[in-house]
Write a protein that holds these residues in place. Structure first.
Motif, PDB file in Angstrom:
ATOM      1  N   LEU A   3       0.932  -1.152  -0.033  1.00 48.26           N
ATOM      2  CA  LEU A   3       0.221   0.004  -0.206  1.00 48.26           C
ATOM      3  C   LEU A   3       1.089   1.228   0.048  1.00 48.26           C
ATOM      4  O   LEU A   3       0.240   2.289  -0.548  1.00 48.26           O
ATOM      5  N   GLN A   4       1.862   1.301   0.867  1.00 50.55           N
ATOM      6  CA  GLN A   4       2.503   2.810   1.197  1.00 50.55           C
ATOM      7  C   GLN A   4       3.740   3.209  -0.221  1.00 50.55           C
ATOM      8  O   GLN A   4       3.877   3.843  -0.409  1.00 50.55           O
ATOM      9  N   ARG A   6       2.701   2.282  -3.706  1.00 49.13           N
ATOM     10  CA  ARG A   6       1.885   2.932  -4.145  1.00 49.13           C
ATOM     11  C   ARG A   6       1.417   3.530  -3.769  1.00 49.13           C
ATOM     12  O   ARG A   6       0.846   4.933  -4.580  1.00 49.13           O
ATOM     13  N   GLU A   7       1.189   4.101  -2.898  1.00 47.82           N
ATOM     14  CA  GLU A   7       1.133   5.317  -2.019  1.00 47.82           C
ATOM     15  C   GLU A   7       2.499   6.287  -2.540  1.00 47.82           C
ATOM     16  O   GLU A   7       2.054   7.777  -3.539  1.00 47.82           O
ATOM     17  N   GLY A  10       2.817   6.925  -6.039  1.00 46.30           N
ATOM     18  CA  GLY A  10       0.538   8.230  -6.646  1.00 46.30           C
ATOM     19  C   GLY A  10       1.939   9.035  -6.615  1.00 46.30           C
ATOM     20  O   GLY A  10       1.722  10.297  -7.583  1.00 46.30           O
ATOM     21  N   LEU A  11       1.865   9.297  -5.208  1.00 45.79           N
ATOM     22  CA  LEU A  11       2.248  10.816  -5.271  1.00 45.79           C
ATOM     23  C   LEU A  11       3.872  11.195  -5.916  1.00 45.79           C
ATOM     24  O   LEU A  11       3.778  12.644  -6.955  1.00 45.79           O
ATOM     25  N   VAL A  13       4.814  10.290  -9.177  1.00 50.56           N
ATOM     26  CA  VAL A  13       3.702  10.764 -10.045  1.00 50.56           C
ATOM     27  C   VAL A  13       3.867  11.919 -10.271  1.00 50.56           C
ATOM     28  O   VAL A  13       3.649  12.620 -11.281  1.00 50.56           O
ATOM     29  N   ALA A  14       2.564  12.423  -9.486  1.00 56.60           N
ATOM     30  CA  ALA A  14       2.494  13.493  -9.472  1.00 56.60           C
ATOM     31  C   ALA A  14       2.538  14.896  -9.065  1.00 56.60           C
ATOM     32  O   ALA A  14       2.716  15.679  -9.825  1.00 56.60           O
ATOM     33  N   PHE A  20       6.497  19.049 -14.065  1.00 54.80           N
ATOM     34  CA  PHE A  20       6.525  19.400 -15.050  1.00 54.80           C
ATOM     35  C   PHE A  20       6.342  20.156 -16.085  1.00 54.80           C
ATOM     36  O   PHE A  20       6.541  21.113 -16.792  1.00 54.80           O
TER      37      PHE A  20
END
Lengths: 425, 283, 317
Positions: A3-4, A6-7, A10-11, A13-14, A20
């Motif tokens: 879970l972590q 992935r978290e 995700g962050l 990438v965001a 960018f």
């Protein structure tokens, strides 16, 4: 834990994407194919040189310059201007076909390059006097390619069958009289058809009539004055032909292509149109009136002259182009006497000597003659900043008058006011 | 059951006939036009049944050279397919995760965030197109399918998120709870339990996003130039025939070819579509 | 609890609301939610909110070229030019007319169509399929198709009416500047009515049949049942549809680009087309951005209305 991870992913990438995108602030960077890859050119369909003509020219260019492949795109004329604008930021095209009227706009916005230094000195004598069309503030910004004025076409059979003399076609008064006669005799429902849609074409027609009736677009200081004198008379004349039932009301939705079709279907007797109609009229695939259509110079108006409003398509090189020499080679090849003389059907060349060649006069001696004559009497549309916006305003107002929403005088007053504002904006 | 008089049936089928005429009439005419020669198309009065039907236009579309009108349309169909599929996948994934959060996870600020998504869905492309255009130019994404997918996601993602969050919320939680008791993580429950049950809703959402992307015109017009990325709507708007700017027959043939995929798609999946739209209105 | 997102259906509910569930498992998981929402948020912030912000910024600049890097700051001049230009207000007026007329037709015909589709008669599947077919026709195909049908010289409508003896010569159906806007609205409505009808149909289907039967037994005729029972019960759905369609009508561009290019005499130039002309035809990006931003604000206001209408649907009556 999964879970972590992935978290974080995700962050991450965001954050990365946001950073960018935020870094991309101002325009100006381009990633065109640049110095390698094919030379990319943008042309228009349906008018001027046909797609097959242009493809033939490109084929000849490839044979002569095998190291420079060319990739051509064709769009409808109505979409061409906006396409050039939207592709400019990305540097999508190296060579673009531009309407002479857009030259000022593209030059001031630095979308096309100055090519004055590339013009050969002997062109001053070998080329017809058309260089003016590609000049802005004493610099040249494109290679002239297709230059002409709208010519006058009439169906001689319809005239002969109804007792109208062809000599009447010399003046607008004569033409008007002929139209009345044809209408009265029921020869054709609407003797006139025009390209008066809310598009650039209505400005061209109005421009011809404006000059023929003795009006002017601008005064010597550059202020717009077409709401006086001949400018008003011309618009009133246009309206009166609709009111009298001499002009097909659908003209208010037609572009030149529609006018060509109506004429060649035998449904109109007299029209103004570009030179490419002449050979289309002789093509049984397109024309029901082969052999009946005569092309001649624009009729003479009260001013004593019958100028044709010029229109031109010229080849320009974009500022995004990274191989200017190759592009200029391509452009001059396409505009060379050899290429232009190889495809004389629709378009008359810009070179003086071409007109003495049998191959050019060939099928269409009247066209060449009319074209040559007409070039002695031409009128231009205004060359100002913001021309596109100004043209849109004038188009709308002319249509407002022709639809009867306003009187011609009121419509032109509004147009002049707006145009003067926009020109100095 | 109330008994109905014959008059009722007569009225109903009369209305039905009008409906069918209004629907299929224009489309049938489009097909007929695509099969008529130019001469017949320009005849007055209209030839409703062509005397000399021709398949020439379809031939041109399906077998025409790369650089011809037919070739351009074929390339555009491929582009539309690729762009629509990629859009559905990307915005679908984003939306599924987000919708799950809305439906099952309690967190602060849920309402404002929902409003945010809904608000962005309502945004006219007009408000975004100029900066998007400048951004795309900078990133070199103009006239690319990738760029088009990105801009399509601007309207599909919020829409899907909203649609799916409603849908997920309506699913019974007991199954997930049971799964979690059995040891599945939250995400495991999402993948193993929720998504399979939610398949009908997912299908509906996917169809709607696909069709919306297929139909999209404005962004495609501004952002694409060449057959490399041009989609079907733009290609259709540029249909200019050989001799005339309006070869009605060719335009009609192009239109027929372009409407077949979405229409067939929609008819086959109409039950899902109707229930999906219903969920949107009534929840 | 699932709160805002889940609303029970309108009058005559079927499913009971889902119970809140075990609080322990539903503990606040802000960070977790954030992670799940991240992809969607990236999209929203990256390619929606950020550009929206830049549109606002551009509207304060003198941006008149695509290739220049530095634009001059001109404050609110673009907005001032816009608001003082009668052409802008004419465009707003046209957009309003288009929106009201279009939404009106869609609602009226949509309700009637929904009522028809709700009838249980054999062959109903054919009619519903027909409606779906129309909905699936791409907008551009729709525009081209009707442009051809309405063609003043060769169009099928002219041909049909002439054959039926209803007209004696071909007409220009799209008409002049006044009429064209309405014609374009009708063509647009042809494609969008199915959507409205399906939404209304869904609403109608949640109304239980027995209340109609009770009313019929009491002597209410079909028309009365429709007017005094169906319509009022549909009001929440109608409200949702009105706001949704209004927002869509405000955005209309495709059909105008294809059918009339904004003419004749700018009679069909609505706000989206006008902004396109300013930005891309006239390269006045600052002005185009100002128009776009004003439109966005207006639509935002409308969306808030939409949300309120949606909540009212949910909170039952």
């Amino acid at each position: 834990m999964s879970l972590q991870r992935r978290e974080f992913l995700g962050l991450g990438v965001a954050a990365g994407t946001a950073a960018f995108l935020a870094a991309c602030g101002v325009p100006g960077g381009s990633s065109g194919s640049g110095a390698t890859g094919p030379l990319r050119a943008l042309f228009m369909k349906q008018a001027g040189y046909s797609e097959s003509d242009i493809n033939a020219m490109i084929g000849a260019f490839k044979a002569a310059y095998p190291k420079v492949p060319v990739e051509a795109t064709f769009v409808a004329y109505e979409a061409l201007h906006d396409k050039i604008v939207t592709s400019a930021a990305a540097g999508k095209f190296d060579v673009v076909l531009i309407d002479g009227q857009w030259l000022t706009e593209f030059a001031t916005k630095k979308m096309i390059i100055d090519v004055t230094s590339r013009f050969k000195p002997d062109w001053k004598t070998t080329m017809l006097p058309v260089e003016e069309i590609v000049r802005y503030q004493d610099r040249d910004y494109a290679m002239p390619w297709v230059v002409g004025g709208k010519l006058f076409y009439y169906n001689k059979k319809l005239l002969a069958d109804n007792g109208v003399a062809e000599t009447d076609m010399k003046t607008w008064d004569g033409v008007l009289g002929a139209a009345r006669t044809l209408k009265k005799k029921g020869a054709v429902k609407f003797p006139f058809v025009w390209s008066w849609a809310q598009a650039e074409c209505v400005i061209v027609d109005y421009g011809s009539l404006l000059a023929a009736f003795g009006g002017r677009w601008q005064d010597d200081q550059g202020k717009f004055v077409f709401n006086t004198g001949g400018g008003v008379t011309a618009l009133e004349w246009m309206k009166s032909t609709i009111d009298e039932g001499l002009t097909d009301p659908s003209s208010l939705k037609y572009i030149e292509d529609d006018v060509k079709r109506v004429l060649l279907q035998g449904q109109a007797a007299m029209v103004l149109n570009w030179d490419y109609v002449a050979s289309a009229a002789k093509d049984p695939q397109q024309s029901k009136v082969v052999g009946d259509i005569v092309v001649t110079t624009s009729p003479i108006g009260p001013s004593g002259a019958g100028p044709a409003c010029t229109g031109s398509s010229n080849l320009a090189i974009t500022t995004g182009c990274e191989r200017v020499d190759d592009a200029w080679n391509f452009v001059t090849f396409l505009a060379s006497p050899a290429q232009q003389e190889a495809h004389p059907d629709n378009i008359t060349p810009i070179w003086a000597d071409s007109y003495s060649k049998a191959s050019v006069l060939g099928d269409n001696p009247e066209l060449a003659k009319a074209h040559g004559e007409q070039l002695k009497s031409v009128t231009d549309r205004p060359k100002v900043n913001n021309y596109n916006a100004i043209s849109q305003v004038i188009q709308q107002q002319i249509q407002a008058a022709l639809y009867g929403q306003q009187s011609p005088q009121a419509a032109l007053d509004t147009a002049v006011e707006k145009a003067n504002e926009l020109a100095t904006a | 059951m109330t008994r109905r008089r014959t008059g009722y049936y007569v009225l109903m089928y009369a209305i039905g006939a009008v409906l069918l005429a209004a629907v299929f009439g224009p489309i049938l005419w489009l097909v007929i036009s695509s099969l008529s020669t130019q001469a017949e198309l320009l005849s007055v009065p209209t030839h409703f049944v062509p005397d000399h039907p021709t398949l020439a236009r379809y031939q041109e579309i399906f077998t025409g050279a790369q650089s011809s009108v037919g070739g351009a349309l074929r390339a555009a169909m491929v582009n539309s397919l690729v762009v629509a599929t990629a859009t559905v996948v990307i915005s679908g994934v984003a939306a599924v995760f987000g919708a799950y959060a809305f439906a099952r996870v309690r967190f602060r600020g849920k309402t404002p965030v929902l409003l945010l998504f809904l608000g962005t869905y309502m945004m006219p492309p007009l408000a975004l197109v100029i900066p998007l255009y400048l951004i795309m130019a900078n990133l070199g994404l103009l006239d690319t399918r990738t760029g088009l997918v990105l801009v399509n996601c601007t309207f599909t993602t919020p829409f899907l998120l909203w649609l799916l969050s409603n849908y997920f919320a309506a699913l019974p939680v007991e199954l997930e709870d049971a799964a979690q008791i059995d040891g599945l993580s939250r995400l495991g429950a999402l993948f193993r339990i929720v998504l399979p049950i939610a398949r009908p809703g997912l299908v509906t959402a996917a169809i709607m996003a696909f069709l919306a992307s297929w139909d999209e015109f404005f962004y495609a017009l501004i952002f694409t130039d060449s057959p490399a990325a041009k989609t079907v709507p733009v290609a259709l708007s540029e249909f200019v025939g050989k001799y005339a700017s309006l070869d009605f027959g060719l335009m009609a043939a192009g239109g027929v070819v372009a409407l077949v995929p979405p229409v067939v798609f929609a008819v086959i999946l109409q039950r899902q579509i109707m229930s999906g739209l219903a969920a949107g209105a009534v929840k | 609890m699932t709160g805002l997102v889940r609303q029970p259906t309108s009058a005559g509910t079927r499913a009971a609301p889902v119970p809140a569930g075990r609080p322990l498992r539903r503990a606040r998981e802000g960070r977790y939610a954030l992670a799940l929402l991240t992809p969607a948020l990236v999209v929203v912030f990256g390619i929606i909110l950020y550009p929206l912000g830049r549109t606002l910024v551009l509207s304060f600049l003198d941006a008149d070229s695509v290739v220049e890097a530095a634009y001059g700051f001109v404050g609110v001049r673009n907005y001032a030019d816009l608001v003082t230009d009668p052409a802008f207000w004419q465009t707003v007026g046209r957009t309003a007319v288009f929106t009201v007329f279009s939404t009106g037709i869609e609602l009226v015909v949509g309700v009637l169509l929904a009522q028809f589709l709700n009838q249980r008669i054999p062959g109903q599947w054919l009619f519903r399929t027909a409606v779906i077919v129309v909905w699936a026709v791409p907008t551009i195909v729709n525009a081209n198709m009707w442009r051809w049908i309405l063609n003043p010289n060769y169009g099928a409508l002219n041909g049909l009416l002439l054959r039926l003896g209803l007209i004696d010569h071909y007409q220009d159906w799209i008409g002049g500047p006044g009429r064209a806007l309405y014609v374009v609205a009708v063509v647009d409505a042809w494609k969008t009515i199915p959507l409205v009808a399906i939404l209304l149909l869904a609403g109608m289907q949640t109304i239980p049949a027995d209340i109609y039967e009770a009313a019929a037994i009491d002597g209410a005729g079909a028309l009365r049942r429709f007017r005094h029972m169906t319509l009022p019960l549909l009001k929440p759905v109608i409200a949702v549809v009105i706001v949704l369609r209004t927002i869509e009508a405000f955005k209309v561009f495709d059909i105008i680009y294809i059918m009339t290019r904004g003419g004749p005499a700018s009679g069909t130039t609505t706000i989206a087309f006008y902004a396109y002309l300013q930005a891309f035809s006239n390269q006045r990006f600052g002005l185009g951005s100002a128009i776009a931003f004003l439109t966005a604000l207006f639509i935002l206001a409308l969306s808030l209305v939409y949300l309120r209408a949606l909540r009212q649907t949910g909170s039952g009556r």
